[in-house]
Design a protein around this motif. Structure first.
Motif, PDB file in Angstrom:
ATOM      1  N   LYS A 114      -8.973   0.338  11.274  1.00 49.50           N
ATOM      2  CA  LYS A 114      -8.291  -0.155   9.849  1.00 49.50           C
ATOM      3  C   LYS A 114      -8.471  -1.697  10.038  1.00 49.50           C
ATOM      4  CE  LYS A 114      -8.354   3.493   6.259  1.00 49.50           C
ATOM      5  NZ  LYS A 114      -7.556   4.765   7.510  1.00 49.50           N
ATOM      6  N   ILE A 162      -1.939  -1.745  -3.472  1.00 44.64           N
ATOM      7  CA  ILE A 162      -3.195  -0.150  -3.291  1.00 44.64           C
ATOM      8  C   ILE A 162      -2.873   0.564  -3.646  1.00 44.64           C
ATOM      9  CG2 ILE A 162      -4.678   0.194  -1.111  1.00 44.64           C
ATOM     10  CD1 ILE A 162      -4.035  -2.842   0.228  1.00 44.64           C
ATOM     11  N   TYR A 191      -7.018   7.546   2.976  1.00 40.38           N
ATOM     12  CA  TYR A 191      -6.790   6.101   2.477  1.00 40.38           C
ATOM     13  C   TYR A 191      -5.594   4.971   3.210  1.00 40.38           C
ATOM     14  CZ  TYR A 191     -10.841   7.025  -1.447  1.00 40.38           C
ATOM     15  OH  TYR A 191     -11.587   7.307  -2.075  1.00 40.38           O
ATOM     16  N   TYR A 192      -5.146   5.681   3.121  1.00 35.49           N
ATOM     17  CA  TYR A 192      -3.546   5.497   3.095  1.00 35.49           C
ATOM     18  C   TYR A 192      -2.930   5.568   5.214  1.00 35.49           C
ATOM     19  CZ  TYR A 192      -4.048   4.227  -1.481  1.00 35.49           C
ATOM     20  OH  TYR A 192      -5.272   4.342  -2.148  1.00 35.49           O
ATOM     21  N   CYS A 198       0.675  -1.143   0.179  1.00 38.45           N
ATOM     22  CA  CYS A 198       0.206   0.367   0.031  1.00 38.45           C
ATOM     23  C   CYS A 198       0.839   1.164  -0.062  1.00 38.45           C
ATOM     24  CB  CYS A 198      -1.316   0.388   1.715  1.00 38.45           C
ATOM     25  SG  CYS A 198      -2.159   1.588   1.412  1.00 38.45           S
ATOM     26  N   THR A 249      -6.085  -1.743  -6.377  1.00 38.30           N
ATOM     27  CA  THR A 249      -7.024  -1.163  -6.004  1.00 38.30           C
ATOM     28  C   THR A 249      -6.397  -0.224  -4.987  1.00 38.30           C
ATOM     29  OG1 THR A 249      -9.263  -1.391  -5.035  1.00 38.30           O
ATOM     30  CG2 THR A 249      -6.541  -2.442  -3.908  1.00 38.30           C
ATOM     31  N   ASP A 250      -7.750   1.209  -5.599  1.00 34.53           N
ATOM     32  CA  ASP A 250      -6.996   2.163  -4.790  1.00 34.53           C
ATOM     33  C   ASP A 250      -7.755   2.226  -3.203  1.00 34.53           C
ATOM     34  OD1 ASP A 250     -10.103   2.825  -5.381  1.00 34.53           O
ATOM     35  OD2 ASP A 250      -8.840   5.045  -6.223  1.00 34.53           O
ATOM     36  N   GLN A 251      -9.308   0.838  -2.562  1.00 32.36           N
ATOM     37  CA  GLN A 251      -9.378   0.846  -1.487  1.00 32.36           C
ATOM     38  C   GLN A 251      -8.329  -0.067  -0.462  1.00 32.36           C
ATOM     39  OE1 GLN A 251     -12.240   3.179  -0.771  1.00 32.36           O
ATOM     40  NE2 GLN A 251     -12.106   4.072  -2.172  1.00 32.36           N
ATOM     41  N   LEU A 252      -7.914   0.579   0.825  1.00 33.84           N
ATOM     42  CA  LEU A 252      -7.606   0.107   1.424  1.00 33.84           C
ATOM     43  C   LEU A 252      -8.171  -0.611   2.338  1.00 33.84           C
ATOM     44  CD1 LEU A 252      -5.220  -1.121   3.261  1.00 33.84           C
ATOM     45  CD2 LEU A 252      -5.271   1.268   4.607  1.00 33.84           C
ATOM     46  N   GLU A 253      -9.176  -0.367   2.805  1.00 34.56           N
ATOM     47  CA  GLU A 253     -10.561  -0.909   3.621  1.00 34.56           C
ATOM     48  C   GLU A 253     -11.442  -2.099   3.229  1.00 34.56           C
ATOM     49  OE1 GLU A 253     -10.133   1.971   3.308  1.00 34.56           O
ATOM     50  OE2 GLU A 253     -11.438   3.780   4.706  1.00 34.56           O
ATOM     51  N   SER A 254     -11.213  -2.860   1.769  1.00 31.83           N
ATOM     52  CA  SER A 254     -12.194  -3.366   0.799  1.00 31.83           C
ATOM     53  C   SER A 254     -10.505  -4.733   1.170  1.00 31.83           C
ATOM     54  CB  SER A 254     -12.743  -2.542   0.211  1.00 31.83           C
ATOM     55  OG  SER A 254     -11.687  -2.815  -1.254  1.00 31.83           O
ATOM     56  N   LEU A 276      -6.604  12.126  -1.541  1.00 32.13           N
ATOM     57  CA  LEU A 276      -5.855  10.374  -0.869  1.00 32.13           C
ATOM     58  C   LEU A 276      -5.902  10.073  -0.107  1.00 32.13           C
ATOM     59  CD1 LEU A 276      -4.836  10.288  -4.590  1.00 32.13           C
ATOM     60  CD2 LEU A 276      -6.899   9.224  -4.181  1.00 32.13           C
TER      61      LEU A 276
END
Lengths: 140, 308
Positions: free
Chosen positions: B251, B186, B244-245, B159, B209-214, B241
Motif C-alpha cells: 500500500k 478514512i 482495508y486498514y 485512518c 472515504t472508506d478506501q485507503l488505497e485510493s 473491513l
C-alpha cells in the motif's frame, strides 16, 4: 369561561402551545416569586385551536431567553400602566442551562452530580445544542 | 479564583502559545541538563482512572526529569472514588497537596469538570473517554513540525476508528487551525468522525472515504489508528473491513516519498511490522517527543520555565 383581569405592570406570555404552559411556569421558576402569577390552560384560540397563557404582575426582570428553545412561536408582551409597551420576538438562545440533558451515556454529567451544565447552540436550523463537557449533540 | 491555565482540549492554547511551547521543548531537547532542577519541590498528581502505559510514564518521566516528584494512582480501586467519593471532592483534596494534576478518566468531559473544581492547581487532560487527548496532540504536532518543518499546508489522511479515537479528535481540532490543511478521513461508515468535529471544519477542507488505497497518494501525513473490533455488531463486517486498514509495504508504494506515517500507539495489527523499517514510518519517534513536550507543558503551566 374564566375571566382574568388585565395586569397593570408585568409580562404576558401568550400563544403557548397547549400543554406547554406548566413547563414554562416551572422553567421560569414562577413558583418562587411572590408576585401575582396566573397560568391559564386550554384557552380557546382562533389561530391555535387551544393555547396556554401566563400573566405575571411583577417588576422583577425575568430571564426569558430559554423560552425561545421551548417554543419560538410564543409571544411575550411587556405591560406598563395596563398597556402593551413592547413585544419581544423570541430567538433560539446561544447558550442554555438547566433545560437540556446530555444524552451521551459516556458523558461525565451522566455519572456525577454536575450543576448547571451549559449547552451551546450548534445548529439553529435543527435546534441542536452541544454539551459543554463531552461536545455531544442534543435537542429538546 | 486565581488566574491559572489548564489543558483540557487543544483550543485552550492559541497557535502562538503552541509555537512558544514547541520552542521550549526544542530547548529542553537541546540541553536537558539545564532543566534538571527546575521543578524541585513541586508535586505532580498522576490520577489515572483508566489504564495507561505510555501517557502515564511519559508524564511521570517528564516531572522526574524536571526534578519534581509524583503522587497518584493508576487504579481507581486504590482511590477514594471506590468508596463513592465524587470527582469534585477528589480534585479539591488533591489540590491541597499537589501543584499540578494529570487526569485520565473513561468518562467524557471529566477533565473539564475537574478543572472547574481546581482553584489553583492546573489540570491536564490525559484522555477523557473517546473525547479528547490534547497532550498526544502536542506530541503529534511536535512530530509533524520536526519531520515536515511546518504545520500548515499539509494533506493529512487519518485512518481507522474516527468515531471513538480521542487522539484523532484532538489532532483534527488542533490542525484545522493551520492554514491550508486538508483532511482525508478514512473509516468504515460505522466509525465516521463525530458531527461535533465535522461542524468545526470548513466543508471544503475535508473528504470522507472508506478506501485507503485510493487516496494514499494524496497524503503528506498518514495517521493510522486501530479499528476496534468491539465496536462492530457483525463479526463478518469487521472481517470485511479490517483489511482495508492494514498498512503494508504494498500500500505504501502508492504514497509520496516524503509522506510520514504516524500512529499514537499501541499498535495491534493495523501497521505490518515490515513497514517499521520504512524511512517514512515515524511512530516510534513520536513517543520520544512526548516526554519533552510534556516537560515543556509542566514548566509552562507551573510558570517555572527558564529564560530562553
Amino acid at each position: 369561561m374564566i375571566n382574568v383581569s388585565k395586569i397593570k405592570k408585568g409580562i404576558v406570555i401568550d400563544h403557548i402551545a397547549q400543554g406547554q404552559g406548566y413547563k414554562i411556569f416551572s422553567q421560569l421558576k414562577l413558583d418562587e416569586i411572590e408576585d401575582v402569577v396566573v397560568l391559564l390552560r386550554n384557552i380557546p384560540s382562533n389561530k391555535m385551536g387551544k393555547k396556554d397563557l401566563i400573566k405575571i404582575e411583577t417588576e422583577i426582570p425575568l430571564d426569558l431567553t430559554v423560552l425561545g428553545l421551548i417554543d419560538p412561536n410564543i409571544t411575550i408582551n411587556i405591560i406598563k400602566d395596563g398597556l402593551r409597551v413592547d413585544k419581544i420576538k423570541l430567538t433560539l438562545p446561544l447558550k442554555v442551562t438547566g433545560i437540556l440533558k446530555c444524552k451521551n451515556p459516556r458523558c461525565i454529567t451522566q455519572h456525577e452530580k454536575v450543576k448547571d451544565v451549559e449547552f451551546i447552540l450548534a445548529d439553529a436550523a435543527s435546534r441542536i445544542y452541544r454539551c459543554e463537557y463531552c461536545d455531544s449533540h442534543t435537542s429538546l | 479564583m486565581k488566574n491559572i491555565k489548564h489543558l483540557i482540549e487543544p483550543g485552550d492554547f492559541t497557535i502562538e502559545e503552541l509555537d512558544s511551547l514547541f520552542r521550549l521543548a526544542d530547548a529542553i531537547i537541546a540541553d536537558p541538563n539545564k532543566y534538571l532542577d527546575r521543578c524541585k519541590g513541586k508535586l505532580l498528581a498522576s490520577l489515572f482512572f483508566e489504564p495507561s502505559t505510555r501517557t502515564r510514564f511519559s508524564f511521570e518521566s517528564a516531572m522526574l526529569r524536571l526534578g519534581g516528584q509524583i503522587i497518584g494512582f493508576d487504579d481507581p480501586a486504590a482511590s477514594s472514588t471506590s468508596k463513592g467519593e465524587s470527582l469534585a471532592d477528589t480534585i479539591r483534596t488533591v489540590g491541597c497537596y499537589a501543584d499540578i494534576a494529570v487526569l485520565r478518566h473513561p468518562r467524557e468531559g471529566t477533565a473539564k469538570l475537574a478543572s472547574k473544581y481546581s482553584e489553583d492547581m492546573p489540570v491536564i487532560n490525559a484522555g477523557d473517554g473517546g473525547h479528547q487527548h490534547p497532550t498526544q496532540t502536542l506530541t503529534d504536532l511536535m512530530t509533524i513540525r520536526h519531520y515536515k518543518k511546518r504545520l500548515d499546508g499539509h494533506v493529512i489522511a487519518i485512518c481507522g476508528d474516527l468515531k471513538f479515537g480521542r487522539t484523532i479528535h484532538s489532532l483534527v481540532k488542533a490542525m484545522s487551525r493551520y492554514e491550508g490543511v486538508r483532511f482525508i478521513f478514512i473509516s468504515p461508515e460505522e466509525l465516521r468522525m463525530p458531527s461535533y468535529i465535522l461542524e468545526g471544519l470548513d466543508e471544503s477542507t475535508y473528504m470522507q472515504t472508506d478506501q485507503l488505497e485510493s487516496v494514499i497518494h494524496e497524503a503528506d501525513i498518514l495517521y493510522m489508528s486501530r479499528v476496534q473490533r468491539e465496536r462492530f455488531v457483525s463479526e463478518e463486517e469487521y472481517e470485511r473491513l479490517k483489511n482495508y486498514y492494514i498498512l503494508d509495504k504494498e500500500k505504501l508504494t502508492g504514497a509520496k516519498d516524503d509522506m510520514i506515517v504516524m500512529h499514537p500507539l499501541p499498535r495491534v495489527n493495523e501497521i505490518c511490522e515490515e513497514v517499521d523499517d520504512d524511512p517514512r514510518a515515524v511512530y516510534f519517534h513520536q513517543a520520544r517527543f512526548g516526554m519533552f513536550i510534556r516537560m515543556a507543558l509542566i514548566l509552562r503551566l507551573l510558570n517555572m520555565e527558564v529564560e530562553q
